[in-house]
Design a protein around this motif. Structure first.
Motif, PDB file in Angstrom:
ATOM      1  N   GLU A  71       0.832  -1.208   0.000  1.00 16.56           N
ATOM      2  CA  GLU A  71       0.000   0.000   0.000  1.00 16.56           C
ATOM      3  C   GLU A  71       0.869   1.262   0.000  1.00 16.56           C
ATOM      4  O   GLU A  71       0.544   2.242  -0.689  1.00 16.56           O
ATOM      5  N   GLN A  72       1.966   1.244   0.743  1.00 16.31           N
ATOM      6  CA  GLN A  72       2.856   2.413   0.777  1.00 16.31           C
ATOM      7  C   GLN A  72       3.512   2.653  -0.575  1.00 16.31           C
ATOM      8  O   GLN A  72       3.737   3.805  -0.964  1.00 16.31           O
ATOM      9  N   VAL A  73       3.814   1.574  -1.288  1.00 19.23           N
ATOM     10  CA  VAL A  73       4.394   1.709  -2.622  1.00 19.23           C
ATOM     11  C   VAL A  73       3.356   2.233  -3.607  1.00 19.23           C
ATOM     12  O   VAL A  73       3.634   3.127  -4.421  1.00 19.23           O
ATOM     13  N   MET A  74       2.140   1.707  -3.525  1.00 24.79           N
ATOM     14  CA  MET A  74       1.103   2.013  -4.503  1.00 24.79           C
ATOM     15  C   MET A  74       0.512   3.418  -4.336  1.00 24.79           C
ATOM     16  O   MET A  74       0.032   4.002  -5.303  1.00 24.79           O
ATOM     17  N   ARG A  75       0.521   3.967  -3.131  1.00 29.89           N
ATOM     18  CA  ARG A  75      -0.247   5.190  -2.889  1.00 29.89           C
ATOM     19  C   ARG A  75       0.451   6.468  -3.360  1.00 29.89           C
ATOM     20  O   ARG A  75      -0.069   7.571  -3.194  1.00 29.89           O
ATOM     21  N   SER A  76       1.631   6.349  -3.942  1.00 24.56           N
ATOM     22  CA  SER A  76       2.279   7.487  -4.586  1.00 24.56           C
ATOM     23  C   SER A  76       2.640   7.104  -6.015  1.00 24.56           C
ATOM     24  O   SER A  76       2.797   5.921  -6.333  1.00 24.56           O
ATOM     25  N   ILE A  77       2.764   8.104  -6.875  1.00 25.86           N
ATOM     26  CA  ILE A  77       3.059   7.839  -8.284  1.00 25.86           C
ATOM     27  C   ILE A  77       4.002   8.901  -8.829  1.00 25.86           C
ATOM     28  O   ILE A  77       4.170   9.975  -8.236  1.00 25.86           O
ATOM     29  N   ILE A  78       4.630   8.590  -9.962  1.00 29.23           N
ATOM     30  CA  ILE A  78       5.158   9.609 -10.851  1.00 29.23           C
ATOM     31  C   ILE A  78       4.308   9.546 -12.115  1.00 29.23           C
ATOM     32  O   ILE A  78       3.859   8.482 -12.522  1.00 29.23           O
ATOM     33  N   TRP A  79       4.079  10.708 -12.733  1.00 26.70           N
ATOM     34  CA  TRP A  79       3.147  10.760 -13.865  1.00 26.70           C
ATOM     35  C   TRP A  79       3.583  11.831 -14.859  1.00 26.70           C
ATOM     36  O   TRP A  79       4.475  12.632 -14.588  1.00 26.70           O
ATOM     37  N   SER A  80       2.919  11.842 -16.024  1.00 25.02           N
ATOM     38  CA  SER A  80       3.394  12.674 -17.124  1.00 25.02           C
ATOM     39  C   SER A  80       3.116  14.151 -16.929  1.00 25.02           C
ATOM     40  O   SER A  80       3.988  14.985 -17.150  1.00 25.02           O
ATOM     41  N   SER A  81       1.890  14.513 -16.520  1.00 25.71           N
ATOM     42  CA  SER A  81       1.503  15.920 -16.339  1.00 25.71           C
ATOM     43  C   SER A  81       1.938  16.773 -17.523  1.00 25.71           C
ATOM     44  O   SER A  81       2.561  17.828 -17.370  1.00 25.71           O
ATOM     45  N   GLY A  82       1.622  16.328 -18.734  1.00 24.17           N
ATOM     46  CA  GLY A  82       1.943  17.072 -19.940  1.00 24.17           C
ATOM     47  C   GLY A  82       3.223  16.651 -20.621  1.00 24.17           C
ATOM     48  O   GLY A  82       3.487  17.038 -21.759  1.00 24.17           O
ATOM     49  N   LEU A  83       4.075  15.864 -19.935  1.00 25.16           N
ATOM     50  CA  LEU A  83       5.319  15.402 -20.533  1.00 25.16           C
ATOM     51  C   LEU A  83       5.070  14.173 -21.404  1.00 25.16           C
ATOM     52  O   LEU A  83       4.075  13.477 -21.258  1.00 25.16           O
ATOM     53  N   ASN A  84       5.967  13.883 -22.320  1.00 29.34           N
ATOM     54  CA  ASN A  84       5.859  12.696 -23.172  1.00 29.34           C
ATOM     55  C   ASN A  84       7.168  12.511 -23.946  1.00 29.34           C
ATOM     56  O   ASN A  84       7.662  13.465 -24.548  1.00 29.34           O
ATOM     57  N   PRO A  85       7.762  11.315 -23.971  1.00 27.69           N
ATOM     58  CA  PRO A  85       7.368  10.118 -23.223  1.00 27.69           C
ATOM     59  C   PRO A  85       8.025  10.066 -21.851  1.00 27.69           C
ATOM     60  O   PRO A  85       8.876  10.895 -21.530  1.00 27.69           O
ATOM     61  N   GLY A  86       7.656   9.049 -21.054  1.00 27.27           N
ATOM     62  CA  GLY A  86       8.345   8.740 -19.816  1.00 27.27           C
ATOM     63  C   GLY A  86       9.310   7.602 -20.079  1.00 27.27           C
ATOM     64  O   GLY A  86       8.935   6.589 -20.675  1.00 27.27           O
ATOM     65  N   MET A  87      10.563   7.749 -19.665  1.00 26.67           N
ATOM     66  CA  MET A  87      11.584   6.764 -20.031  1.00 26.67           C
ATOM     67  C   MET A  87      12.365   6.281 -18.809  1.00 26.67           C
ATOM     68  O   MET A  87      12.712   7.079 -17.938  1.00 26.67           O
ATOM     69  N   PHE A  88      12.630   4.980 -18.790  1.00 20.90           N
ATOM     70  CA  PHE A  88      13.472   4.360 -17.772  1.00 20.90           C
ATOM     71  C   PHE A  88      14.662   3.704 -18.464  1.00 20.90           C
ATOM     72  O   PHE A  88      14.502   3.028 -19.484  1.00 20.90           O
ATOM     73  N   ASP A  89      15.828   3.865 -17.898  1.00 19.02           N
ATOM     74  CA  ASP A  89      17.018   3.106 -18.291  1.00 19.02           C
ATOM     75  C   ASP A  89      17.498   2.380 -17.052  1.00 19.02           C
ATOM     76  O   ASP A  89      17.867   3.018 -16.048  1.00 19.02           O
ATOM     77  N   ILE A  90      17.512   1.054 -17.128  1.00 16.90           N
ATOM     78  CA  ILE A  90      17.833   0.230 -15.964  1.00 16.90           C
ATOM     79  C   ILE A  90      19.042  -0.639 -16.290  1.00 16.90           C
ATOM     80  O   ILE A  90      19.038  -1.381 -17.293  1.00 16.90           O
ATOM     81  N   ALA A  91      20.077  -0.547 -15.471  1.00 14.39           N
ATOM     82  CA  ALA A  91      21.283  -1.342 -15.690  1.00 14.39           C
ATOM     83  C   ALA A  91      21.026  -2.805 -15.356  1.00 14.39           C
ATOM     84  O   ALA A  91      20.521  -3.130 -14.281  1.00 14.39           O
ATOM     85  N   VAL A  92      21.356  -3.698 -16.283  1.00 15.32           N
ATOM     86  CA  VAL A  92      21.226  -5.141 -16.100  1.00 15.32           C
ATOM     87  C   VAL A  92      22.512  -5.805 -16.577  1.00 15.32           C
ATOM     88  O   VAL A  92      23.426  -5.132 -17.061  1.00 15.32           O
ATOM     89  N   VAL A  93      22.578  -7.109 -16.442  1.00 15.49           N
ATOM     90  CA  VAL A  93      23.744  -7.878 -16.894  1.00 15.49           C
ATOM     91  C   VAL A  93      23.326  -8.744 -18.073  1.00 15.49           C
ATOM     92  O   VAL A  93      22.358  -9.511 -17.976  1.00 15.49           O
ATOM     93  N   ALA A  94      24.021  -8.602 -19.173  1.00 16.03           N
ATOM     94  CA  ALA A  94      23.691  -9.364 -20.380  1.00 16.03           C
ATOM     95  C   ALA A  94      23.734 -10.867 -20.111  1.00 16.03           C
ATOM     96  O   ALA A  94      24.502 -11.347 -19.275  1.00 16.03           O
ATOM     97  N   ASN A  95      22.869 -11.598 -20.816  1.00 20.22           N
ATOM     98  CA  ASN A  95      22.772 -13.060 -20.717  1.00 20.22           C
ATOM     99  C   ASN A  95      22.335 -13.529 -19.335  1.00 20.22           C
ATOM    100  O   ASN A  95      22.689 -14.631 -18.901  1.00 20.22           O
ATOM    101  N   THR A  96      21.560 -12.689 -18.660  1.00 19.18           N
ATOM    102  CA  THR A  96      21.009 -13.027 -17.353  1.00 19.18           C
ATOM    103  C   THR A  96      19.488 -13.020 -17.438  1.00 19.18           C
ATOM    104  O   THR A  96      18.899 -12.143 -18.081  1.00 19.18           O
TER     105      THR A  96
END
Length: 243
Positions: free
Chosen positions: A103-128
């Motif tokens: 519930e604590q995680v869900m009850r807040s958000i980030i949102w566009s409010s006129g922006l576009n697009p929303g982008m995430f870059d997440i570091a991962v390890v290849a072949n995992t």
């Protein structure tokens, strides 16, 4: 007749293989309880957007990130969002420690409010192998309309509120939403894009996400599926020859 039977069997085997290879992908999941999701395992990231840090749900301990990537989560970059700290979506999922945390995680958000697009870059390890869970809540509108894509089509979903003809998404304090996909990283970066769609309220939003490292056997590889299919076809072929 034997040729016809073999063709039918061959088509059936290809269909089975196709289903197995895509079965890790899931559409929009309704979340009434923390048990609807996977919070058991080796979590590389558990990110709570614009909410408190240190929230624990199962094995996942959430760090906090505010809009546009400020926060304390190394390896995660965010752009194209604003924040809302008083969102009412999924704020009453029931009792228990894990539900209270979710519930604590869900009850807040980030949102566009006129922006576009929303982008995430997440570091991962290849072949995992990984399991990605995107977490959402709706505290406002049942006409939400936006699109979610990850690189190489690993996940592609349209969020469409019930007032626009969708079947799941609606404003609610007693349920949230999620999308989950298992995938094999092909490089060292996971890209996720949220984009506005025409009609309705096109402001995209997200409450958080988890990224879990899986064992090697958790995600079927195409080569394994191919070997499985060929083995079945071989058995069918031998049976047809004997008959």
């Amino acid at each position: 007749m034997k040729f016809k039977v073999f063709n039918t069997t061959f088509a059936s085997m290809l269909f089975i293989a196709s289903c197995i290879s895509t079965s890790a992908n899931a559409g929009l999941i309704t979340v009434n309880d923390a048990t609807n999701l996977d919070f058991s395992g080796d979590f590389v990231y558990a990110v709570n957007f614009a909410g408190p840090s240190g929230v624990k749900v199962g094995d996942a301990v959430f760090t906090n990130m505010i809009a546009n990537g400020t926060g304390s989560t190394t390896g995660v970059s965010v752009s194209g969002f604003n924040r809302n700290l008083t969102w009412a979506g999924a704020s009453n999922l029931g009792g228990g420690t894990n539900n209270d945390g979710l519930e604590q995680v869900m009850r807040s958000i980030i949102w566009s409010s006129g922006l576009n697009p929303g982008m995430f870059d997440i570091a991962v390890v290849a072949n995992t192998n990984y399991r990605l869970q995107l977490l959402f809540s709706e505290g406002c509108c049942s006409n939400r309309h936006f699109d979610i894509n990850t690189e190489s089509g690993t996940l592609h979903e349209e969020v469409k509120g019930t007032s626009l003809g969708g079947t799941v998404w609606a404003a609610s304090q007693t349920k949230g939403y999620a999308m989950s996909v298992d995938f094999l990283a092909t490089d060292n970066n996971l890209d996720i894009d949220l984009m506005r769609l025409p009609s309705g309220d096109s402001n995209y939003l997200i409450s958080g996400f988890t990224l879990e490292k899986l064992s090697k056997t958790s995600v079927p590889e195409p080569s394994t599926l191919a070997i499985f299919t060929l083995a079945i076809l071989g058995l069918v072929s031998r049976k047809l020859k004997k008959s």
